[in-house]
Design a protein around this motif. Sequence first.
Motif, short mmCIF file in Angstrom:
data_model
loop_
_atom_site.label_atom_id
_atom_site.label_comp_id
_atom_site.label_asym_id
_atom_site.label_seq_id
_atom_site.Cartn_x
_atom_site.Cartn_y
_atom_site.Cartn_z
N ASN A 75 -72.23 -44.53 -93.86
CA ASN A 75 -73.10 -45.70 -93.75
C ASN A 75 -73.12 -46.37 -95.11
OD1 ASN A 75 -75.98 -46.98 -94.12
ND2 ASN A 75 -75.57 -46.95 -91.93
N ASP A 104 -74.39 -46.57 -87.24
CA ASP A 104 -75.78 -47.01 -87.21
C ASP A 104 -76.63 -45.75 -87.08
OD1 ASP A 104 -78.29 -47.92 -86.58
OD2 ASP A 104 -77.66 -49.14 -84.86
N LEU A 105 -77.45 -45.48 -88.09
CA LEU A 105 -78.22 -44.22 -88.07
C LEU A 105 -79.32 -44.22 -87.01
CD1 LEU A 105 -78.37 -43.56 -91.92
CD2 LEU A 105 -76.97 -42.38 -90.22
N GLU A 106 -79.59 -45.40 -86.43
CA GLU A 106 -80.53 -45.47 -85.30
C GLU A 106 -79.83 -45.23 -83.97
OE1 GLU A 106 -83.77 -45.87 -85.89
OE2 GLU A 106 -83.30 -46.00 -88.03
N ASN A 107 -78.55 -45.16 -83.99
CA ASN A 107 -77.78 -45.04 -82.75
C ASN A 107 -76.51 -44.23 -83.06
OD1 ASN A 107 -76.79 -45.42 -80.15
ND2 ASN A 107 -75.94 -47.44 -80.62
N LYS A 108 -76.72 -42.93 -83.29
CA LYS A 108 -75.61 -42.12 -83.80
C LYS A 108 -74.59 -41.82 -82.70
CE LYS A 108 -78.74 -40.08 -87.15
NZ LYS A 108 -79.64 -38.96 -87.45
N THR A 152 -76.68 -36.09 -90.27
CA THR A 152 -76.75 -36.89 -91.49
C THR A 152 -75.33 -37.28 -91.91
OG1 THR A 152 -76.65 -34.94 -92.97
CG2 THR A 152 -78.84 -35.73 -92.33
N ASP A 183 -92.96 -50.08 -97.01
CA ASP A 183 -93.10 -49.34 -95.73
C ASP A 183 -94.19 -48.28 -95.81
OD1 ASP A 183 -90.96 -50.78 -94.78
OD2 ASP A 183 -89.48 -49.21 -95.17
#
Length: 212
Positions: free
Chosen positions: A12, A38-42, A54, A119
């Motif tokens: 990434n 995409d770390l939201e959609n591995k 990871t 955040d």
Amino acid sequence: MSPKNLPILYANDSCPYVFRARIALAYAGIDVEHREVDLENKPPAMLRASPKGTVPILVLSGGTVIDESWEIIRWAVRQNDPEAWRGANDAALDLAEELANRNDSEFGEPSMYYKFSSDYPDRDRRQDRNDCEPFLDGLESRLATQAFMYGDALSAADVPVYPAVAGFAKIEPAWFADRFPNLDAWLKRVAASPHVQRVDFDHEPWRFEQTG
Ligand SMILES: N[C@@H](CCC(=O)N[C@@H](CS)C(=O)NCC(=O)O)C(=O)O
């Protein structure tokens, strides 16, 4: 394995752990098939290779999986070490391991909170920055008498810490340059290395729906 029979790197572009692995791979001249994730959609293939999910993950021909950035660095410089990044008797590599461990255990978390402070409105941003300083002070004093982490030439020891420190320095650059002048100069020296400059950050997402 990839169609071209290259090792596969799940990666990434915004991840400092990927960046450190890619510097070492570039240095060692190891081409990879880069799979931008995409770390939201591995991708399922990535999770099959390493269920902890990871990046970076390096999948070698023969199926060996290396799923820790530090281990990718070590593997890469052991494959090919044109500028003696391992140091005499692996001393620079040993220092790299120590600095990687300290970076990840002492600096990773507070620097993440500091970087993404918007955040975490309930956290004390200044305290998070303060918590980063002991680790950085250790690096700063190492650079008082030498240009790089292991002596006067770039080596494996610079690689694990460069991406995270560079990311930290960008948050408040004037404060950083004043507080850590040796590190500030070191960042510029490392950034000028062709091995670091070879790492690019403009990958399209890997289209795993179609390719598996
Ligand atoms: N210890 C790991 C840490 C790698 C890591 O935490 N990578 C982040 C991205 S910077 C990640 O993949 N996180 C998983 C997620 O966000 O789900 C290494 O050094 O390779």
